[in-house]
Design a protein around this motif. Structure first.
Motif, mmCIF file in Angstrom:
data_model
loop_
_atom_site.group_PDB
_atom_site.id
_atom_site.type_symbol
_atom_site.label_atom_id
_atom_site.label_comp_id
_atom_site.label_asym_id
_atom_site.label_seq_id
_atom_site.Cartn_x
_atom_site.Cartn_y
_atom_site.Cartn_z
ATOM 1 N N GLY A 8 21.557 -12.413 -23.508
ATOM 2 C CA GLY A 8 20.779 -12.997 -24.592
ATOM 3 C C GLY A 8 20.871 -14.511 -24.651
ATOM 4 O O GLY A 8 20.241 -15.146 -25.499
ATOM 5 N N ASP A 9 21.640 -15.124 -23.742
ATOM 6 C CA ASP A 9 21.771 -16.580 -23.730
ATOM 7 C C ASP A 9 20.484 -17.233 -23.216
ATOM 8 O O ASP A 9 19.851 -16.726 -22.296
ATOM 9 C CB ASP A 9 22.926 -17.016 -22.821
ATOM 10 C CG ASP A 9 24.284 -16.542 -23.324
ATOM 11 O OD1 ASP A 9 24.459 -16.443 -24.556
ATOM 12 O OD2 ASP A 9 25.164 -16.271 -22.491
ATOM 13 N N TRP A 10 20.123 -18.358 -23.807
ATOM 14 C CA TRP A 10 19.025 -19.168 -23.289
ATOM 15 C C TRP A 10 19.462 -20.628 -23.255
ATOM 16 O O TRP A 10 20.380 -21.036 -23.976
ATOM 17 C CB TRP A 10 17.759 -19.032 -24.143
ATOM 18 C CG TRP A 10 17.957 -19.323 -25.608
ATOM 19 C CD1 TRP A 10 18.207 -18.420 -26.604
ATOM 20 C CD2 TRP A 10 17.945 -20.613 -26.238
ATOM 21 N NE1 TRP A 10 18.354 -19.063 -27.809
ATOM 22 C CE2 TRP A 10 18.199 -20.412 -27.617
ATOM 23 C CE3 TRP A 10 17.763 -21.915 -25.781
ATOM 24 C CZ2 TRP A 10 18.262 -21.456 -28.536
ATOM 25 C CZ3 TRP A 10 17.826 -22.967 -26.695
ATOM 26 C CH2 TRP A 10 18.063 -22.733 -28.052
ATOM 27 N N SER A 11 18.817 -21.423 -22.419
ATOM 28 C CA SER A 11 19.171 -22.829 -22.325
ATOM 29 C C SER A 11 18.047 -23.588 -21.635
ATOM 30 O O SER A 11 17.216 -23.005 -20.938
ATOM 31 C CB SER A 11 20.477 -23.014 -21.542
ATOM 32 O OG SER A 11 20.317 -22.620 -20.191
ATOM 33 N N LYS A 58 17.821 -9.834 -26.451
ATOM 34 C CA LYS A 58 17.887 -10.127 -25.020
ATOM 35 C C LYS A 58 16.522 -10.253 -24.340
ATOM 36 O O LYS A 58 16.464 -10.369 -23.116
ATOM 37 C CB LYS A 58 18.724 -9.056 -24.327
ATOM 38 C CG LYS A 58 20.166 -8.996 -24.860
ATOM 39 C CD LYS A 58 20.976 -7.894 -24.219
ATOM 40 C CE LYS A 58 22.384 -7.846 -24.787
ATOM 41 N NZ LYS A 58 23.200 -6.752 -24.192
ATOM 42 N N GLU A 75 21.440 -25.057 -25.707
ATOM 43 C CA GLU A 75 21.685 -23.648 -25.414
ATOM 44 C C GLU A 75 21.958 -22.880 -26.701
ATOM 45 O O GLU A 75 22.300 -23.463 -27.733
ATOM 46 C CB GLU A 75 22.868 -23.493 -24.454
ATOM 47 C CG GLU A 75 24.188 -23.995 -25.002
ATOM 48 C CD GLU A 75 25.325 -23.899 -23.989
ATOM 49 O OE1 GLU A 75 25.033 -23.932 -22.768
ATOM 50 O OE2 GLU A 75 26.482 -23.772 -24.413
ATOM 51 N N ARG A 93 21.594 -18.599 -28.689
ATOM 52 C CA ARG A 93 21.144 -17.210 -28.705
ATOM 53 C C ARG A 93 20.247 -17.004 -29.924
ATOM 54 O O ARG A 93 20.347 -17.744 -30.903
ATOM 55 C CB ARG A 93 22.319 -16.236 -28.804
ATOM 56 C CG ARG A 93 23.162 -16.087 -27.562
ATOM 57 C CD ARG A 93 24.283 -15.092 -27.782
ATOM 58 N NE ARG A 93 25.023 -14.800 -26.541
ATOM 59 C CZ ARG A 93 26.020 -13.945 -26.462
ATOM 60 N NH1 ARG A 93 26.413 -13.283 -27.550
ATOM 61 N NH2 ARG A 93 26.626 -13.728 -25.310
ATOM 62 N N SER A 115 15.451 -15.722 -22.611
ATOM 63 C CA SER A 115 16.874 -15.397 -22.664
ATOM 64 C C SER A 115 17.283 -14.577 -21.447
ATOM 65 O O SER A 115 16.464 -13.918 -20.809
ATOM 66 C CB SER A 115 17.183 -14.616 -23.950
ATOM 67 O OG SER A 115 16.431 -13.407 -23.976
ATOM 68 N N ASP A 116 18.565 -14.630 -21.139
ATOM 69 C CA ASP A 116 19.130 -13.777 -20.105
ATOM 70 C C ASP A 116 19.050 -12.327 -20.572
ATOM 71 O O ASP A 116 19.453 -12.004 -21.695
ATOM 72 C CB ASP A 116 20.587 -14.178 -19.856
ATOM 73 C CG ASP A 116 21.219 -13.384 -18.732
ATOM 74 O OD1 ASP A 116 21.674 -12.254 -19.015
ATOM 75 O OD2 ASP A 116 21.286 -13.897 -17.600
ATOM 76 N N ASP A 140 22.196 -21.628 -32.333
ATOM 77 C CA ASP A 140 21.932 -20.198 -32.480
ATOM 78 C C ASP A 140 20.908 -19.994 -33.590
ATOM 79 O O ASP A 140 21.002 -20.611 -34.659
ATOM 80 C CB ASP A 140 23.218 -19.446 -32.808
ATOM 81 C CG ASP A 140 24.182 -19.385 -31.627
ATOM 82 O OD1 ASP A 140 23.695 -19.363 -30.482
ATOM 83 O OD2 ASP A 140 25.399 -19.375 -31.852
ATOM 84 N N PRO A 156 22.872 -10.224 -30.213
ATOM 85 C CA PRO A 156 21.887 -11.103 -29.554
ATOM 86 C C PRO A 156 20.660 -10.322 -29.116
ATOM 87 O O PRO A 156 20.766 -9.187 -28.645
ATOM 88 C CB PRO A 156 22.655 -11.645 -28.351
ATOM 89 C CG PRO A 156 23.704 -10.612 -28.066
ATOM 90 C CD PRO A 156 24.088 -10.042 -29.397
#
Length: 206
Positions: free
Chosen positions: A108-111, A67, A55, A57, A103-104, A192, A65
């Protein structure tokens, strides 16, 4: 240039915009087209090895981040084999070794979930440490960026890796190392990606 084409002018450059998600991840863009989108399952149900979550950013030069990132990942299986004819050996049934995540749009989170890859044989460069190959596109990026993610708990292998060794400064090598933690019994690697600035991630011209 042929005379009949001399009147043509070069088109203006265009960074990756919303069409990236519409074309490559339509579900995220609000289009319910496929039962299962390509790229969601990297390893399949039969993959051997240590199951991990990766996970992070993608962060711009201002520290914010991004997005609307799309990331593609290529990797070997736990024995260091890729899922193609020149991959060095066999892979488990259903193992693609390739995936695509976005990413969200809010955070901006991705996993993604995968297995930790094994050491691989590089082309004319010897044995490579376990790593993931990543390709990043987003609004504001003219050409997709290529980088790698290595594993902090593979210090001995990382020290001998021929690609990491090409990076002159040790602190720059550190931008390619993902830290390992355990959360709720699951192994998590944090990576990151920084596009600009003092800790800019190393990108490769491939």
């Amino acid at each position: 240039m042929p005379q009949e084409l001399a009147y043509l002018k070069e088109s203006a450059s265009q960074t990756a915009g919303p069409y990236v998600h519409i074309g490559l991840a339509p579900g995220a863009a609000g289009f319910d087209i496929y039962k299962q989108e390509l790229g969601h399952d990297i390893i399949g149900p039969n993959a051997k090895g240590e199951r991990v979550r990766v996970e992070g950013r993608v962060i711009d030069g201002m520290g914010a981040p991004i997005k609307d990132v799309l990331i593609e990942v290529w990797q070997a299986n736990s024995e260091g084999n890729y899922a193609h004819p020149e991959g060095g050996g066999s892979v488990e049934d259903g193992f693609r070794g390739w995936g695509r995540v976005i990413s969200d749009f809010e955070t901006g989170d991705w996993s993604f979930e995968t297995v930790k890859p094994g050491k691989t044989k590089g082309r004319n460069v010897g044995i490579q440490a376990p790593h993931l190959n990543l390709w990043i596109v987003a609004r504001g990026i003219n050409i997709g960026l290529n980088t790698r993610m290595y594993f902090a708990d593979e210090m001995e292998a990382n020290a001998k890796d021929p690609v990491l060794s090409l990076i002159e400064w040790e602190n720059r090598r550190g931008t390619l190392i993902a830290e390992r933690t355990v959360r709720d019994g699951a192994i998590v690697y944090r990576f990151d990606i920084r596009l600009q600035g003092e800790d800019e991630t190393v990108f490769f011209d491939v």
